[in-house]
Design an enzyme around this catalytic site. Sequence first.
Site, short mmCIF file in Angstrom:
data_model
loop_
_atom_site.label_atom_id
_atom_site.label_comp_id
_atom_site.label_asym_id
_atom_site.label_seq_id
_atom_site.Cartn_x
_atom_site.Cartn_y
_atom_site.Cartn_z
N GLY A 18 6.01 -46.43 -7.41
CA GLY A 18 5.16 -45.30 -7.04
C GLY A 18 5.13 -44.24 -8.12
O GLY A 18 5.91 -44.27 -9.08
N GLY A 20 4.94 -39.92 -8.78
CA GLY A 20 5.07 -38.58 -8.25
C GLY A 20 4.30 -37.61 -9.12
O GLY A 20 3.53 -38.01 -10.00
N GLY A 21 4.54 -36.32 -8.90
CA GLY A 21 3.83 -35.32 -9.69
C GLY A 21 4.27 -35.30 -11.14
O GLY A 21 3.48 -34.95 -12.02
N VAL A 25 8.28 -44.13 -10.62
CA VAL A 25 9.45 -44.87 -10.15
C VAL A 25 9.15 -46.36 -10.27
O VAL A 25 8.12 -46.85 -9.79
CB VAL A 25 9.81 -44.51 -8.70
CG1 VAL A 25 11.05 -45.30 -8.25
CG2 VAL A 25 10.07 -43.02 -8.56
N LYS A 41 13.72 -43.99 -11.97
CA LYS A 41 12.80 -42.84 -11.99
C LYS A 41 12.73 -42.32 -13.41
O LYS A 41 13.75 -41.91 -13.98
CB LYS A 41 13.28 -41.75 -11.02
CG LYS A 41 12.32 -40.57 -10.89
CD LYS A 41 12.77 -39.63 -9.78
CE LYS A 41 11.81 -38.49 -9.57
NZ LYS A 41 12.22 -37.62 -8.43
N ASP A 124 14.31 -29.69 0.96
CA ASP A 124 13.01 -30.38 0.99
C ASP A 124 13.02 -31.54 1.98
O ASP A 124 12.59 -32.65 1.67
CB ASP A 124 12.67 -30.89 -0.42
CG ASP A 124 11.17 -31.09 -0.62
OD1 ASP A 124 10.38 -30.57 0.20
OD2 ASP A 124 10.78 -31.78 -1.59
#
Length: 265
Positions: A18, A20-21, A25, A41, A124
């Site tokens: 995937g 992210g911002g 990953v 990551k 978070d």
Amino acid sequence: MLKPMDAFGDYVIDGVIGHGGTATVYQAHHAAGLGEPVALKVLDEHHRDAFNLTRLQREFEFARRTAHPHVVTMYESGPGWLAMQLIRGGTATNLPGRDLRLTALAQIASALDHVHALGVVHCDVKPSNILVSEPFSAGGAILTDFGIARSLAEDAKNRLTHVEASLPYAAPEVLHGHSPSAASDEYALACTTVELLTGSTPFNGHTSMSLVNAHLNSPVPKYSRHLDWVPRAFDSILAKAMAKSPDLRYQSCSEFISLITRAIG
């Protein structure tokens, strides 16, 4: 972007999991065939600034410091990357049925209580940061992404100048600019519980300001009024966990989830 079979240090890339911002990953395995596959990551090249490098290292160190069966396991890290436990079941929203979701929430509550006892606040808590094992019975729910976690000891020494938060789950005191605490994580867990059980967060707004205003000023919704499977006790338990004042919430995340599970069961 790395491609399958590319080498990355001691690892070989299997594929992308995937984006992210700021990072991608990957699933990867050790070039020497050691151990199980890992989640790797890696910060994107244009996000390898001091802020993001520090944040990634904090994510690694906080998760490693708070080792727990339901906290993601960290293996090793380097400049702009970290290798961690590979969790194959997606997020908690993939779990079918209320019973499994309540089980997952209880496991995450236990992890949070453990983290809090060590003087760390996750900051978070939300469904996308709760991953689940495949099959679920193999490891249950796993709390991930300690990128904005805070040490209570550090915050006592250093005045907080900026607080990051995911607005649908942000406690009122955090929105007021106060340092996050275990009670702030409990509030976020309560919002997460509502989302996993009903399909949406307690407060929704068309703008950031309307969402902030709801957290600060709106009463907690009473779900028993429009969901026939929700008892009135659910409403009162939720209202305490989402009290505007952190001092009025439950003493632990596990206490809150235990009461919710008993009320629904």
